[in-house]
Design an enzyme around this catalytic site. Structure first.
Site, mmCIF file in Angstrom:
data_model
loop_
_atom_site.group_PDB
_atom_site.id
_atom_site.type_symbol
_atom_site.label_atom_id
_atom_site.label_comp_id
_atom_site.label_asym_id
_atom_site.label_seq_id
_atom_site.Cartn_x
_atom_site.Cartn_y
_atom_site.Cartn_z
ATOM 1 N N ILE A 43 2.879 6.150 -3.151
ATOM 2 C CA ILE A 43 2.782 4.837 -3.247
ATOM 3 C C ILE A 43 2.358 4.602 -4.847
ATOM 4 O O ILE A 43 2.751 3.687 -5.448
ATOM 5 C CB ILE A 43 2.333 4.186 -2.166
ATOM 6 C CG1 ILE A 43 2.742 2.725 -2.303
ATOM 7 C CG2 ILE A 43 0.741 4.221 -2.025
ATOM 8 C CD1 ILE A 43 2.534 1.847 -1.015
ATOM 9 N N LYS A 44 1.492 5.474 -5.218
ATOM 10 C CA LYS A 44 0.766 5.029 -6.558
ATOM 11 C C LYS A 44 1.578 5.206 -7.797
ATOM 12 O O LYS A 44 1.263 4.667 -8.933
ATOM 13 C CB LYS A 44 -0.535 5.675 -6.520
ATOM 14 C CG LYS A 44 -1.683 5.386 -5.665
ATOM 15 C CD LYS A 44 -2.182 3.992 -5.536
ATOM 16 C CE LYS A 44 -3.041 3.724 -4.655
ATOM 17 N NZ LYS A 44 -3.727 2.308 -4.561
ATOM 18 N N ALA A 45 2.758 5.976 -7.522
ATOM 19 C CA ALA A 45 3.643 5.740 -8.604
ATOM 20 C C ALA A 45 4.119 4.381 -9.252
ATOM 21 O O ALA A 45 4.364 4.418 -10.483
ATOM 22 C CB ALA A 45 4.794 7.023 -8.379
ATOM 23 N N ALA A 48 1.462 3.161 -11.372
ATOM 24 C CA ALA A 48 1.172 3.765 -12.524
ATOM 25 C C ALA A 48 2.318 3.446 -13.842
ATOM 26 O O ALA A 48 1.961 3.130 -14.805
ATOM 27 C CB ALA A 48 1.351 5.293 -12.538
#
Length: 329
Positions: A43-45, A48
């Protein structure tokens, strides 16, 4: 490093059999950057891409090294996407960083600054501030960067569209708080009656990787807007692990129903849903399911509800941890 940023966002929605009355849907976030190895994407993509886009638009990045403190997933995303855009990256991480996350960072050419795990997450934040004061760094600042929750407003729009507006509850863990804040804002704007539930670790020592213990004066991120939350839950680690393992058992011989494929074709989704044939979710995905079980037991949710939980990352990211270490060692 070749990265296809067009695969970030519009992730699939699958139905989960978790033994609860409401319809339970999981948003499969490791389909952000599918096939990158070392446990896939996460999910952190989403944040980012958003943080880098904002920094580039403001002219902050040329000639600087991307810097962040992270327990793994944000670092993996920034390292991969940053390297693909031609930037050097450096991260402050705990010494006990999992082997899968460490391998992903090393493969992306990141520099690691390690902090003893027993010093806690605040020590990572202190160290990254020290480094950020030096020249040559751009500190992403996921805990205060407004691009973080803004990125998850798109996640919220996806959930609304993929459920045809039938979603009645959203349940997510709070690390930076960006997910539950951004999604919650959008869902409440479309239907104020949608119940937004955020959960945090029950104790300071916990295995809910990526989530932050904030009780008793713990660090509270600027990106976590608790006014969006209708209900806060405190979750122990073991119920999250039990829920994750139960999903693996329930889907040992059964296919998951794909409710909405998002941007992906069914073959890609099926190829990345499982690890060596097993449906393995990370601890926060299990935590979301555990919270829904509690809400179901208490009668807060019933068969009329449609609940969405983010499946933030895939289980092979935790191949040497207590959750899946025995299965993946």
């Amino acid at each position: 490093m070749a990265i296809d940023e067009s695969t970030v966002g519009e992730t699939p929605l699958v139905e989960l059999d978790a033994g609860v009355a409401p319809t339970l849907l999981g948003k499969v976030e490791w389909l952000n950057l599918p096939g990158v190895g070392h446990g896939g994407g996460s999910i952190k993509a989403r944040i980012a891409v958003a943080m880098l886009d904002a920094a580039e638009a403001a002219g902050h990045l040329p000639g600087r090294t991307i810097l962040e403190a992270s327990s793994g997933n944000t670092a993996r995303a920034l390292a991969r996407i940053g390297a693909a855009r031609g930037y050097e990256t450096a991260f402050v991480v705990p010494e006990d960083l999992g082997s899968g996350k460490r391998a992903a960072l090393e493969a992306a050419g990141a520099t690691l600054h390690e902090v003893p795990a027993e010093e806690g997450y605040d020590a990572l934040l202190d160290r990254v501030e020290e480094l950020a004061s030096e020249s040559g760094y751009w500190h992403a600042g996921q805990y205060e960067n407004a691009a973080n929750p803004r990125a998850h407003e798109q996640t919220g729009r996806e959930i609304w569209h993929q459920t045809d507006g039938a979603v009645t509850a959203f349940v997510a863990g709070a690390g930076t708080g960006g997910t539950v804040t951004g999604v919650g804002r959008v869902l409440h704007a479309r239907n104020p009656d949608v119940r937004v539930v955020g959960f945090e670790p029950e104790t300071e020592s916990h295995g809910l990787h990526g989530l932050k213990y904030m009780r008793g004066g713990g660090y509270h991120p600027d990106t976590y807007d608790e006014s969006v939350i209708d209900e806060k839950r405190y979750l122990a680690t073991e119920p999250a692990r039990v829920a994750a393992r139960d999903l693996a058992a329930r889907y040992a011989d059964a296919d998951l129903e794909i409710v909405d494929a998002g941007r992906h074709d069914e073959a890609t989704i099926r190829a990345t849903l499982r690890v060596d044939g097993d449906f393995l979710v990370g601890p926060t995905g299990g935590g979301g399911v555990a919270c829904v079980r509690g809400l179901d037991r208490e009668g807060v949710l019933d068969e009329s509800d449609t609940v969405v939980v983010p499946l933030c990352d895939r289980g092979d990211t935790y191949a040497d941890g207590e959750l899946w270490g025995d299965r993946l060692s």
